[in-house]
Each structure stands twice: as C-alpha cells, then as structure tokens.
Write a protein that holds these residues in place. Structure first.
Motif, mmCIF file in Angstrom:
data_model
loop_
_atom_site.group_PDB
_atom_site.id
_atom_site.type_symbol
_atom_site.label_atom_id
_atom_site.label_comp_id
_atom_site.label_asym_id
_atom_site.label_seq_id
_atom_site.Cartn_x
_atom_site.Cartn_y
_atom_site.Cartn_z
ATOM 1 N N ARG A 68 -8.907 2.746 24.978
ATOM 2 C CA ARG A 68 -9.189 1.619 25.868
ATOM 3 C C ARG A 68 -10.302 0.733 25.295
ATOM 4 N N LEU A 69 -11.318 1.350 24.705
ATOM 5 C CA LEU A 69 -12.419 0.573 24.144
ATOM 6 C C LEU A 69 -11.988 -0.225 22.918
ATOM 7 N N VAL A 70 -11.083 0.354 22.116
ATOM 8 C CA VAL A 70 -10.541 -0.398 20.977
ATOM 9 C C VAL A 70 -9.819 -1.647 21.483
ATOM 10 N N TRP A 71 -9.021 -1.458 22.536
ATOM 11 C CA TRP A 71 -8.304 -2.602 23.101
ATOM 12 C C TRP A 71 -9.273 -3.643 23.663
ATOM 13 N N GLU A 72 -10.288 -3.198 24.389
ATOM 14 C CA GLU A 72 -11.260 -4.129 24.964
ATOM 15 C C GLU A 72 -11.971 -4.921 23.875
ATOM 16 N N ALA A 73 -12.292 -4.262 22.772
ATOM 17 C CA ALA A 73 -12.964 -4.951 21.674
ATOM 18 C C ALA A 73 -12.071 -6.038 21.082
ATOM 19 N N MET A 74 -10.813 -5.699 20.836
ATOM 20 C CA MET A 74 -9.887 -6.682 20.268
ATOM 21 C C MET A 74 -9.652 -7.842 21.231
ATOM 22 N N ALA A 75 -9.410 -7.506 22.489
ATOM 23 C CA ALA A 75 -9.106 -8.545 23.476
ATOM 24 C C ALA A 75 -10.288 -9.482 23.680
ATOM 25 N N ALA A 76 -11.499 -8.928 23.781
ATOM 26 C CA ALA A 76 -12.682 -9.763 23.998
ATOM 27 C C ALA A 76 -12.959 -10.650 22.792
ATOM 28 N N ALA A 77 -12.803 -10.107 21.592
ATOM 29 C CA ALA A 77 -13.027 -10.900 20.384
ATOM 30 C C ALA A 77 -12.040 -12.056 20.313
ATOM 31 N N ALA A 78 -10.792 -11.791 20.694
ATOM 32 C CA ALA A 78 -9.777 -12.847 20.678
ATOM 33 C C ALA A 78 -10.068 -13.901 21.740
ATOM 34 N N ALA A 105 -1.903 -1.367 15.389
ATOM 35 C CA ALA A 105 -1.276 -2.618 14.977
ATOM 36 C C ALA A 105 -0.648 -3.327 16.170
ATOM 37 N N ASP A 106 -0.076 -2.562 17.108
ATOM 38 C CA ASP A 106 0.483 -3.149 18.325
ATOM 39 C C ASP A 106 -0.643 -3.759 19.173
ATOM 40 N N MET A 107 -1.776 -3.068 19.252
ATOM 41 C CA MET A 107 -2.918 -3.609 19.991
ATOM 42 C C MET A 107 -3.357 -4.947 19.411
ATOM 43 N N ARG A 110 -0.912 -7.683 20.294
ATOM 44 C CA ARG A 110 -1.048 -8.089 21.701
ATOM 45 C C ARG A 110 -2.272 -8.963 21.911
ATOM 46 N N ALA A 111 -3.344 -8.656 21.181
ATOM 47 C CA ALA A 111 -4.565 -9.446 21.323
ATOM 48 C C ALA A 111 -4.495 -10.769 20.570
ATOM 49 N N GLY A 112 -3.520 -10.905 19.679
ATOM 50 C CA GLY A 112 -3.396 -12.131 18.897
ATOM 51 C C GLY A 112 -4.295 -12.146 17.679
ATOM 52 N N LEU A 113 -4.637 -10.958 17.164
ATOM 53 C CA LEU A 113 -5.505 -10.862 15.992
ATOM 54 C C LEU A 113 -4.719 -10.339 14.798
#
Length: 245
Positions: A68-78, A105-107, A110-113
C-alpha cells in the motif's frame, strides 16, 4: 517543473496499522543545482518515523502495508508531478517475491509513471539473502526500473552484496558521511572516498545520505559525490492535495 518547496504542503493518509503519511525528501545534484530525485518516506502524524508501526505488523498485514505504501508513493508523486526520479524503499516481504515484484509495474502504469523514473531500494536493516537480492534486482531491471543499494556501510548492506550485483545507485550511510569535513576524520574521509570511487568505477551513481552541514557537502565533492541528501538540502515534506485529501 516546480521544486517541492514551491508545492503546497500536503497529507495523504494511509489507513493501515495506524495513520501513515507519505513524505518526500529531495536528493539534490549540488553541481547542477537541481533535484535529482525525491525519496518517499512513510511518516507517522507529527512527522516521526514509521519504524515502530512496521515492528508491530507481520505476515499478510505487513505485506499489505508495504504494498500500500509503494502505491501511495507512486500515486502521490504522479499527482504532484514531482521532478526527477522517485526513490521508493521496498519492504522486506517483497524481497524475492516474484509475483509481488511483477505487480510493481502494474502499480506504476496505474499511477501514470514510467518505471524508468523509479528507483527501488531494498531494506538494509534485515539480513539480505544475496541470491534473492540479485534475482529481485534483475527482475526489476528487466521491467525497466532502476535499482539501488541503500545505506552502504551500515546494517547488512555489505560489499558482498555489491559484489554480487551492481545496482544503478549506491547510497552511503549517514554514519559514514556525517563529520567527513572534520580535520580529525582523515580515516573517515578515506573510507568515503574509496567507497565512492569503487561504486563509480563499477558504473553506479553515488548518493551521500545525512548531509547536514555546508562543510560536509563541500568535502563530499572532492571524491566526486555530487548527489546529496539530508537536512541541508531539504527535509522530508508531506504533500497536501488541493482538495485536502
């Protein structure tokens, strides 16, 4: 692209194992005067370290938190369009877990990174299974991610790990870096210089962690360490979305 200091202060809560927030600390290229990357760091309310939260989790609960934290990091950065690379510390449950690593890679998608903008680091505070470490980094490299060896000179981030596989980035532990400018620290300066020269010769970039004084920052330039992270160059900052979420 705006620097982090120019962005609005923000928070994005993580509702697992207690409220955690993602903070971002710059890694600066002090020669070019630009941001090389931001490292995503989990923080408890008030900005303190989240280490205690992780110590109280295990099994599937720990695995869910780490992902979850990996996803939050990617999403917030994007969302905040942070410039440069994004450094993310991967949790212990991801090391050697091929299915979980493939999901990164899917994360990112989804985040657009682009994976090429993401540097993934594995924890240094636990014993590292070298074959699993090598396999994990090779898998991530194949997916387009960049990889890092965190905190060289501390914990289990030893030369044997570096000898087994050369990552894109090597981060020197703050306990090696701090005080390197002190005239009495001749041995420390030599160790830092030799470690940097070895990593650079192997083809990895080098980051000095824990840089807190201008004197240390200047001293680190002599062995060619121009990528620096620490309070001198910026503290971890929690971002706030425009809607306050």
């Amino acid at each position: 692209m705006a620097d982090l200091g120019e962005l609005s202060r923000a928070t994005h809560p993580v509702e697992a194992g207690g409220e955690l927030r993602m903070a971002f600390q710059p890694i600066r290229d002090v020669v070019r005067g630009s941001v090389y990357a931001y490292e995503a760091l989990a923080r408890r309310p008030g900005g303190t370290s989240a280490t205690e939260v992780f110590l109280n989790l295990e099994g599937q609960e720990l695995s869910r938190m780490e992902r979850r934290l990996v996803w939050e990091a990617m999403a917030a950065a994007a969302r905040h369009r942070l410039p440069g690379y994004l450094c993310i510390n991967l949790g212990s449950t991801l090391l050697g877990n091929e299915a979980a690593l493939n999901y990164l890679a899917d994360m990112a998608a989804r985040a657009g990174l682009s994976p090429s903008r993401i540097i993934l680091e594995f924890p240094e505070h636990l014993p590292i299974d070298v074959p699993a470490w090598v396999a994990s980094h090779m898998l991530l490299r194949a997916a387009g991610f960049r990889t890092a060896l965190d905190d060289l000179g501390a914990g289990y981030a030893s030369l044997s790990v570096l000898a087994a596989y050369v990552p894109d980035l090597v981060k020197l532990d703050m306990r090696l870096v701090q005080g390197v400018s002190d005239s009495a620290q001749r041995v420390r300066r030599k160790v830092v210089a030799y470690a940097a020269a070895m990593a650079l010769d192997l083809g990895a970039e080098v980051v000095a962690e824990g840089v807190e004084t201008a004197a240390d920052a200047e001293a680190l330039l002599k062995p060619g360490i121009y990528l620096q992270q620490g309070y001198l160059h910026g503290r971890p900052t929690i971002l706030i979305d425009a809607d306050g979420d």
